[in-house]
Motif scaffolding. Sequence first.
Motif, PDB file in Angstrom:
ATOM      1  N   VAL A 130       0.828  -1.210   0.000  1.00 25.03           N
ATOM      2  CA  VAL A 130       0.000   0.000   0.000  1.00 25.03           C
ATOM      3  C   VAL A 130       0.868   1.268   0.000  1.00 25.03           C
ATOM      4  N   ASP A 169      -4.162  -9.334   5.601  1.00 19.94           N
ATOM      5  CA  ASP A 169      -5.402 -10.026   5.955  1.00 19.94           C
ATOM      6  C   ASP A 169      -5.993 -10.767   4.757  1.00 19.94           C
ATOM      7  N   GLU A 208      -1.831  -0.703   7.955  1.00 16.97           N
ATOM      8  CA  GLU A 208      -2.900  -0.874   6.964  1.00 16.97           C
ATOM      9  C   GLU A 208      -3.324  -2.317   6.721  1.00 16.97           C
ATOM     10  N   CYS A 209      -3.281  -3.148   7.763  1.00 18.18           N
ATOM     11  CA  CYS A 209      -3.721  -4.545   7.650  1.00 18.18           C
ATOM     12  C   CYS A 209      -2.923  -5.294   6.589  1.00 18.18           C
ATOM     13  N   GLU A 210      -1.724  -4.788   6.302  1.00 20.99           N
ATOM     14  CA  GLU A 210      -0.839  -5.479   5.357  1.00 20.99           C
ATOM     15  C   GLU A 210       0.421  -5.988   6.045  1.00 20.99           C
ATOM     16  N   PHE A 260     -11.520  -4.641  -0.465  1.00 26.38           N
ATOM     17  CA  PHE A 260     -11.136  -3.248  -0.229  1.00 26.38           C
ATOM     18  C   PHE A 260     -12.304  -2.448   0.340  1.00 26.38           C
ATOM     19  N   GLN A 261     -13.507  -2.661  -0.230  1.00 26.96           N
ATOM     20  CA  GLN A 261     -14.677  -1.912   0.260  1.00 26.96           C
ATOM     21  C   GLN A 261     -14.883  -2.153   1.753  1.00 26.96           C
ATOM     22  N   ARG A 262     -14.682  -3.414   2.155  1.00 31.77           N
ATOM     23  CA  ARG A 262     -14.984  -3.749   3.548  1.00 31.77           C
ATOM     24  C   ARG A 262     -13.849  -3.387   4.496  1.00 31.77           C
ATOM     25  N   HIS A 263     -12.616  -3.524   4.040  1.00 33.97           N
ATOM     26  CA  HIS A 263     -11.522  -3.449   5.007  1.00 33.97           C
ATOM     27  C   HIS A 263     -10.450  -2.408   4.729  1.00 33.97           C
ATOM     28  N   TYR A 264     -10.325  -1.946   3.525  1.00 34.58           N
ATOM     29  CA  TYR A 264      -9.251  -0.980   3.258  1.00 34.58           C
ATOM     30  C   TYR A 264      -9.744   0.439   3.510  1.00 34.58           C
ATOM     31  N   SER A 265      -8.812   1.361   3.638  1.00 32.03           N
ATOM     32  CA  SER A 265      -9.190   2.758   3.765  1.00 32.03           C
ATOM     33  C   SER A 265      -8.944   3.475   2.449  1.00 32.03           C
ATOM     34  N   MET A 266      -8.737   2.709   1.387  1.00 31.59           N
ATOM     35  CA  MET A 266      -8.684   3.314   0.057  1.00 31.59           C
ATOM     36  C   MET A 266      -9.351   2.369  -0.924  1.00 31.59           C
ATOM     37  N   ASN A 267      -9.597   2.902  -2.103  1.00 29.06           N
ATOM     38  CA  ASN A 267     -10.309   2.177  -3.114  1.00 29.06           C
ATOM     39  C   ASN A 267      -9.355   1.353  -3.961  1.00 29.06           C
ATOM     40  N   ALA A 297      -9.369   0.903  -6.997  1.00 26.11           N
ATOM     41  CA  ALA A 297      -9.067   1.598  -8.256  1.00 26.11           C
ATOM     42  C   ALA A 297      -7.875   2.544  -8.106  1.00 26.11           C
ATOM     43  N   ASN A 298      -7.660   3.040  -6.892  1.00 28.14           N
ATOM     44  CA  ASN A 298      -6.585   4.008  -6.683  1.00 28.14           C
ATOM     45  C   ASN A 298      -5.318   3.378  -6.101  1.00 28.14           C
ATOM     46  N   ASP A 309     -10.784   8.718  -1.041  1.00 32.59           N
ATOM     47  CA  ASP A 309     -10.628   8.521  -2.489  1.00 32.59           C
ATOM     48  C   ASP A 309     -11.865   7.856  -3.080  1.00 32.59           C
ATOM     49  N   THR A 369      -2.380   3.051  11.618  1.00 37.41           N
ATOM     50  CA  THR A 369      -2.886   3.726  10.418  1.00 37.41           C
ATOM     51  C   THR A 369      -4.418   3.659  10.363  1.00 37.41           C
ATOM     52  N   ALA A 396      -6.608   2.218   8.382  1.00 38.46           N
ATOM     53  CA  ALA A 396      -7.279   0.921   8.217  1.00 38.46           C
ATOM     54  C   ALA A 396      -7.131   0.061   9.471  1.00 38.46           C
ATOM     55  N   GLU A 397      -6.011   0.177  10.160  1.00 33.38           N
ATOM     56  CA  GLU A 397      -5.845  -0.602  11.399  1.00 33.38           C
ATOM     57  C   GLU A 397      -6.854  -0.142  12.447  1.00 33.38           C
ATOM     58  N   ARG A 416      -9.678   1.429  11.933  1.00 32.14           N
ATOM     59  CA  ARG A 416     -11.020   1.083  11.464  1.00 32.14           C
ATOM     60  C   ARG A 416     -11.335  -0.399  11.704  1.00 32.14           C
ATOM     61  N   ASN A 417     -10.404  -1.278  11.407  1.00 27.45           N
ATOM     62  CA  ASN A 417     -10.672  -2.714  11.481  1.00 27.45           C
ATOM     63  C   ASN A 417     -10.488  -3.315  12.863  1.00 27.45           C
ATOM     64  N   ARG A 424     -15.628   7.368   8.057  1.00 28.19           N
ATOM     65  CA  ARG A 424     -14.718   6.456   7.366  1.00 28.19           C
ATOM     66  C   ARG A 424     -14.027   5.499   8.328  1.00 28.19           C
ATOM     67  N   ARG A 448      -1.075  10.845   2.716  1.00 25.41           N
ATOM     68  CA  ARG A 448      -2.128  10.860   3.716  1.00 25.41           C
ATOM     69  C   ARG A 448      -1.539  11.074   5.105  1.00 25.41           C
ATOM     70  N   PRO A 481      -3.109   8.867  -5.716  1.00 25.48           N
ATOM     71  CA  PRO A 481      -2.802   9.225  -7.106  1.00 25.48           C
ATOM     72  C   PRO A 481      -3.706  10.370  -7.544  1.00 25.48           C
TER      73      PRO A 481
END
Lengths: 547, 425
Positions: A117, A144, A329-331, A512-519, A521-522, B17, B127, B129-130, B132-133, B155, B386, B394
Amino acid sequence: MLTLLKAGRVYDPVQGIDGEVRDIWFRDGRIVAEPGSGTVADETVDVSGSIVMAGGIDLHSHVGGGKVNIARTLLPPALRAEVEERLRGPVPTAWETGYEYARMGYTACFEPALLPVNARLAHQEMADIPMMDKGGYAMLGNDDYLLGLLAAGTDQARVNDYVAWMLRATRCLAIKVVNPGGISAFKFNQRRMDVDESHPHYGVTPRQILVALSRAVHELGVPKPLHVHASNLGVPGNMNTTLETMAAVEGLPVHITHIQFHSYGTEGDRGFSSGAAPIAEFVNANSNVSVDVGQVMFGQTCTISADTMMQYLGHPYGSPKRWLCADLECEAGCGVVPFKYRDQSFVNALQWSVGLELFLGVNDPWRIVLTTDHPNGASFTSYPHLIRLLMDRSFRNERLDTLHPEARAASHLASMNREYSLYEIAIVTRAGPARLLGLEDRGNLAPGAAADIAVYTPREDWELTFRDATLMFKDGRLVVRDGQVVDLTWGSTHWRQTDYDAGIERLLDDHFQRHYSMNVANYPVRDEDIEGDGRGRLVAHACRRQN
Amino acid sequence: MSSLQNVPCPFCGLGCDDLMLHARGAAFTVVSGACPRSLAGFARAFDKPDARVRGQPASTASALAEAVTVLGGARQPIFTGLATDVAGVRSVLALARQCDGMLDHLHGAGGLQGVLALQSSGGMTTTLAEVRNRADLVILVGSSGEDVAPRFRERVLSHPRHEHAGTSPRRVFVLGPQGLPADADSDPAVEWRHLACTAADLPYAVGALRCLVDGRSLDPRAGENLPMDGLGALAARIPEASYGAIVWGGELIPGGHGDLLLEAIQTLLQDLNAESRWGGLAIGGGEGGATMEEACTWNTGYAGRIRFRSGEAIYEPRLLDAARMLERGEADCMVWVGGLEGDHSPPAPDVPSIVLAPPDVPLGREPEVYLPVGIPGIDHSGTGVRCDHVVSLPLRQLRKDGPPPASQMLDRINEGLGGRGVSAC
């Protein structure tokens, strides 16, 4: 322009050239065959008496990504100046990185722990490293999504699609796994994880992750074997974990990185001993395994790792006392701990010795690469010193004699007589890493190869010889003369392209919709993100798919 | 009507985004994923703007030539604003290096408080996402979240956690003068609690919390102005959390040492991790602040507040305050580099100034040289970082014929001064 490097002593292991006096011709950035008689070069450089090699290639060096900036912040240059004799390292800026590699005759360095990410930013940082070719290895195996796939027993084909998609999205050259599953487990407050321990939520083991990812890399035809930072980094007795990790991939190609940090036993009064001999023995007996060393050198540095689990465990040993660990970022994660290796410390002295024992104990130089895991074991600027330690047994033993006496006694090093030849040095610093990376036009001087060429003048010792390249050409352009950068150029970003079933994108979109904070597509890196500022270009390499 | 999907928004550190935009002439309406900042930002459109020299319309070439003259005559120029993308940071570093300039982002010390805390103690971070999840307990310090990043609640806080992290409402404590959201009581996803104290009392409140967590006794007088009951309830929740987060916004103590408060928070986080998992997260970093910190660090070793002397970067995080230096006449030229300055206007100093900003940015006084530049993510593509410094956006070019990127103008000024257009920092 046609250039002739005349009458150098050429060391090109890819062509089997071992110090023979040869002419090297190049034109428009590429080596060319010797033209017919009567052809006159536009420029002739007499390099008689000098050593000529392809440009050096560092396949494991932390040169890009947010963790490197954290290290720069924790050890800012003003502090570095206090602790270092020179302003070389331990965590140079992008600019210093390019300049310092170039002056040593290196022309490529690869970031081995690229957080997917973070790919866009990591590439933009590396784009500011002048002179060098570069690339990244995308980190998977603590994300994840993959852990969820494995927990659900998903078939290998989908794992392969995901890996292929990630290579493209991140514009990476290879895949890495760090403490398989352990970085994720740490987020669930698990503090240690061995090869057959289950993840607290997903239930998968490091062994399953290693098998799935090494199969994916192999089946997709990514030449670079899976890059593995094994479990239990730095822990006494971790040699058993490492042996199990190497065996876990069931004969598939695998690269164990900074293996020095994973080659420790528990013998002796202090419960810490060298495991280099059994590790080297295993590597020697298993041709699917390659390694790089991650040699420790003495002095101030900063450790940078995605392995938050082990970096958190190790933070009490840091110096100076400021450190950071992050969940990302869950990565994956990252841990940055400044560290000072001391030659009068039993543990540090033995680490130094373990690294050298591995260098001398692994017989096939094509499967062992010279690294310090920059900046974890030491700055890459210590490579000339390391080359001397490998090539000069009496120098090595003199140095050993000054170390912590118990470490000296616990080391097998004094009994190891091997000295690396220049030919072997050319393998472990260029030809070998190029072959492991699958970069056929780098790391050699055959016609058609890139004109990345280093020329060294033999001096009183090998450290001085390799400290400053006499000449260095990057893609045919002279950028270093007598150790000084004389011109500025930009290298290429190498990445590995393969295809995948487009169905994976729909699955990822949902994830991504459920768990990421970005899309989703981006998420992918755009070509313009790397090439937009006119600093270097992308070079896509094809995979050699197995099925 | 053409619509654009999944558009990244450049205006705050949250870096959403997921915007859907409809084009309306040269401007855009945010029809999905809107917040007040994105609605205002994407609605901006410009007529064909001219460059100006001392208020008179000028060709770009003559304005650039004048900028070269003004900057070439300065001995202590200061570059501020710095609200731009990665390319803009690269270019401004190259130019500042060429003319021995100083650099200070418009958020100055507030922006650097996180860096200063790291340089003292380090920390434990996480971060978006962390949080949030995973996070079942969140402590917001000196911010309600929404006041800094309008969609933080939507969000992150109100979003369901990952299935492994349970379905109970997320517990969120807001420590500071900020009130809770108006509908906090009826929020099914979040159990809100406000621990009211003044911004000036935040360090004492965090200190008291630390005492409670460590089980140390606290002089009752020390807690007189503090929400001790609430802090006690929070301290009781901390050991129960499976994943906790402490979140803060921009400058924690206006005009004060936010870095020291942040150091106290970071060391608390480091120590909490001995038993359970915690991370800190800044949600500031807007106006290009995080972008500046990242690109400046990999190029110079420092996140900001540097001066160049003979090509070397010198770090002066406490001294190098653009607003103060301009007020006191300690700089003899100001260069404002904008594009993402949002509501922030360039200072109006008594010294010669060069302003690179979108045409609708209000100016306190007419600068010697004005060069219109575009908004990254609308007028030109680029990269924005961010607030968590991990994810980058992007940014896209959404319309043509807008003003050029700041980086282009900076590179041309640099060329005029004899620079190479690259920053060999």
